[in-house]
Motif scaffolding. Structure first.
Motif, short mmCIF file in Angstrom:
data_model
loop_
_atom_site.label_atom_id
_atom_site.label_comp_id
_atom_site.label_asym_id
_atom_site.label_seq_id
_atom_site.Cartn_x
_atom_site.Cartn_y
_atom_site.Cartn_z
N ARG A 1 45.30 50.61 36.88
CA ARG A 1 45.12 49.88 38.13
C ARG A 1 43.67 49.61 38.49
N PRO A 2 42.73 50.54 38.33
CA PRO A 2 41.33 50.20 38.65
C PRO A 2 40.81 49.03 37.82
N TRP A 3 41.15 49.01 36.54
CA TRP A 3 40.71 47.93 35.67
C TRP A 3 41.35 46.61 36.09
N LEU A 4 42.65 46.63 36.41
CA LEU A 4 43.35 45.42 36.85
C LEU A 4 42.81 44.92 38.19
N ASP A 5 42.50 45.84 39.10
CA ASP A 5 41.93 45.44 40.39
C ASP A 5 40.56 44.80 40.21
N ALA B 1 41.10 41.35 38.92
CA ALA B 1 41.59 40.47 39.98
C ALA B 1 40.45 40.05 40.91
N ARG B 2 39.56 40.98 41.26
CA ARG B 2 38.42 40.63 42.11
C ARG B 2 37.51 39.62 41.42
N LYS B 3 37.30 39.81 40.11
CA LYS B 3 36.46 38.90 39.35
C LYS B 3 37.07 37.50 39.32
N LEU B 4 38.39 37.43 39.09
CA LEU B 4 39.07 36.13 39.07
C LEU B 4 39.05 35.48 40.44
N ARG B 5 39.22 36.26 41.50
CA ARG B 5 39.19 35.72 42.86
C ARG B 5 37.81 35.16 43.18
N LYS B 6 36.78 35.88 42.76
CA LYS B 6 35.40 35.42 43.01
C LYS B 6 35.14 34.12 42.27
N ARG B 7 35.60 34.02 41.03
CA ARG B 7 35.41 32.81 40.25
C ARG B 7 36.17 31.64 40.89
N TYR B 8 37.38 31.90 41.36
CA TYR B 8 38.17 30.86 42.02
C TYR B 8 37.48 30.37 43.29
N GLN B 9 36.95 31.28 44.08
CA GLN B 9 36.26 30.90 45.31
C GLN B 9 35.00 30.09 45.01
#
Length: 182
Positions: A158-162, A165-173
């Protein structure tokens, strides 16, 4: 005193709906549910002349604060959680997500009760953020209690997946920001 669950809905609720509501309320500390009287399951939220909200019948839930000698209570609309007039796949998706959506809704109604009646020192414009963080905290605890062997197996990841997910969200934004500026 346990919180009563009343089923006044004509829509057939999935199995163990009342047990799900009780399991969600068991996660929350008892002092946060003080004076909360009942959770009522209905088909649709009926419009109340005192409420000045448009399309109140489309709401999935409604918190009724204390009025006079009537204790606070919550109303949950099964018609909003279980779409009955949509296509087969939308109905199937609603049934599959029912337990998690019901848990989130009950937590949000209870969080409204807690922050409006029992917590102090929060200004009106701060309620939404405080309620959202409260819901997320206790929804996470409830999910952990409901977890089966699959979630226990993937818990170390879960820490790795989280982080991913944060990295992908930042890239999307960043991409959205570039599209707006272009």
């Amino acid at each position: 005193m346990p919180i009563k669950v009343e089923n006044k809905a004509t829509i057939k609720a999935p199995k163990k709906t009342e047990e799900t509501i009780q399991s969600v309320l068991d996660v929350i500390p008892k002092e946060h549910t003080r004076n909360l009287n009942k959770v009522v399951l209905v088909d649709k939220i009926s419009p109340d002349p005192r409420i000045q909200i448009p399309n109140v019948s489309d709401l999935p839930g409604l918190y009724h604060p204390r009025q006079g000698n009537v204790q606070p209570w919550c109303e949950v609309a099964l018609g909003a959680l279980l779409t009955t007039s949509e296509g087969f796949f939308k109905r199937l998706a609603a049934r599959l997500n029912f337990k998690a959506n019901l848990a989130y809704l009950v937590l949000s109604l209870q969080a409204q009760h807690y922050h409006l009646t029992l917590s102090h020192g929060i200004k009106k414009h701060q309620y939404e953020g405080a309620i959202r963080s409260y819901i997320d905290r206790y929804h996470e605890i409830w999910r952990e209690k409901q977890a089966g062997w699959r979630s226990k197996l993937f818990k170390p990841l879960r820490p790795w997946l989280d982080k991913w997910a944060r990295k992908l969200r930042k890239r999307y934004q960043q991409e959205q920001k570039q599209r707006r500026s272009a």
